[in-house]
Design an enzyme around this catalytic site. Structure first.
Site, PDB file in Angstrom:
ATOM      1  N   HIS A  17       0.838  -1.206   0.000  1.00 22.74           N
ATOM      2  CA  HIS A  17       0.000   0.000   0.000  1.00 22.74           C
ATOM      3  C   HIS A  17       0.870   1.253   0.000  1.00 22.74           C
ATOM      4  O   HIS A  17       0.602   2.211  -0.717  1.00 22.74           O
ATOM      5  CB  HIS A  17      -0.907   0.043   1.243  1.00 22.74           C
ATOM      6  CG  HIS A  17      -1.962  -0.995   1.284  1.00 22.74           C
ATOM      7  ND1 HIS A  17      -2.121  -1.824   2.365  1.00 22.74           N
ATOM      8  CD2 HIS A  17      -2.925  -1.339   0.401  1.00 22.74           C
ATOM      9  CE1 HIS A  17      -3.142  -2.633   2.151  1.00 22.74           C
ATOM     10  NE2 HIS A  17      -3.648  -2.364   0.959  1.00 22.74           N
ATOM     11  N   LYS A  41     -16.845  -6.376   5.039  1.00 24.46           N
ATOM     12  CA  LYS A  41     -15.578  -7.089   4.909  1.00 24.46           C
ATOM     13  C   LYS A  41     -15.101  -7.684   6.234  1.00 24.46           C
ATOM     14  O   LYS A  41     -14.114  -8.390   6.266  1.00 24.46           O
ATOM     15  CB  LYS A  41     -14.493  -6.148   4.363  1.00 24.46           C
ATOM     16  CG  LYS A  41     -14.578  -5.951   2.877  1.00 24.46           C
ATOM     17  CD  LYS A  41     -13.280  -5.372   2.369  1.00 24.46           C
ATOM     18  CE  LYS A  41     -13.185  -5.507   0.875  1.00 24.46           C
ATOM     19  NZ  LYS A  41     -11.853  -5.162   0.385  1.00 24.46           N
ATOM     20  N   ARG A  90      -1.799  -5.659  -8.115  1.00 21.77           N
ATOM     21  CA  ARG A  90      -0.664  -6.528  -7.810  1.00 21.77           C
ATOM     22  C   ARG A  90      -0.461  -7.587  -8.879  1.00 21.77           C
ATOM     23  O   ARG A  90       0.646  -7.920  -9.239  1.00 21.77           O
ATOM     24  CB  ARG A  90      -0.880  -7.239  -6.476  1.00 21.77           C
ATOM     25  CG  ARG A  90      -0.861  -6.327  -5.288  1.00 21.77           C
ATOM     26  CD  ARG A  90      -1.316  -7.069  -4.092  1.00 21.77           C
ATOM     27  NE  ARG A  90      -2.664  -7.573  -4.375  1.00 21.77           N
ATOM     28  CZ  ARG A  90      -3.459  -8.149  -3.516  1.00 21.77           C
ATOM     29  NH1 ARG A  90      -3.063  -8.339  -2.302  1.00 21.77           N
ATOM     30  NH2 ARG A  90      -4.667  -8.556  -3.844  1.00 21.77           N
ATOM     31  N   SER A 128      -3.144  -7.733   2.638  1.00 24.29           N
ATOM     32  CA  SER A 128      -3.502  -7.625   4.053  1.00 24.29           C
ATOM     33  C   SER A 128      -4.000  -8.957   4.580  1.00 24.29           C
ATOM     34  O   SER A 128      -3.697  -9.342   5.721  1.00 24.29           O
ATOM     35  CB  SER A 128      -4.576  -6.555   4.238  1.00 24.29           C
ATOM     36  OG  SER A 128      -4.072  -5.294   3.911  1.00 24.29           O
TER      37      SER A 128
END
Length: 162
Positions: A17, A41, A90, A128
């Protein structure tokens, strides 16, 4: 002044990030890191805790601010007078989701551009979710997250194991 929004759950913020943020800070006069308050989430940390983890790590960027947002991202971007949304990609697996989201955002608000930024290849596998999985089992995450985040993960998972 060119202003972009860098949205995310940041649960927690990673060096990947930070790499995307550094790129955005070079491209735009102002960058707002927008921590999403998205209960759907089921984040490990509250939005306030996530913002507190982000703040010391962006202090070196004079053109970066951090806030929490709820609701539609494009509405938030319009309220902030932003020109663009920055998203990190990514791997190819990120592309389909991000592409569809960008098209929906463009449909909802054509004035807001979405710009995709690739992080340094050393962060291409970092997420994450993976960081939390490693930390949950007591693994060392120092290569993936800043020290304050590593400490927060350690405290949280140590408390859960007790």
């Amino acid at each position: 002044m060119r202003h972009c929004i860098y949205p995310g759950t940041f649960d927690p913020i990673t060096y990947g990030h930070m790499d995307v943020l550094q790129r955005a800070a070079k491209l735009f006069d102002r960058v707002t890191v927008a921590v999403a308050q998205n209960a759907g989430k089921h984040p490990l940390f509250s939005a306030e805790e996530r913002m507190e983890m982000v703040l010391p790590n962006v202090a070196r960027f004079p053109n970066v601010s951090v806030t929490i947002f709820t609701g539609l991202l494009v509405e938030f971007a319009m309220q902030q007078n932003a020109d663009a949304i920055i998203r990190g990609l990514r791997a190819l697996s990120d592309f389909e989701f991000e592409f569809n989201m960008a098209l929906m955002n463009r449909h909802l608000q054509p004035k807001i551009e979405t710009i995709f930024v690739m992080p340094n290849e050393q962060f291409s596998y970092t997420s994450s979710t993976l960081v939390k999985q490693v930390a949950a089992y007591g693994g060392d995450v120092k290569h993936f997250v800043p020290p304050n985040v590593r400490e927060a993960l350690h405290r949280t998972y140590s408390a859960q194991r007790e």
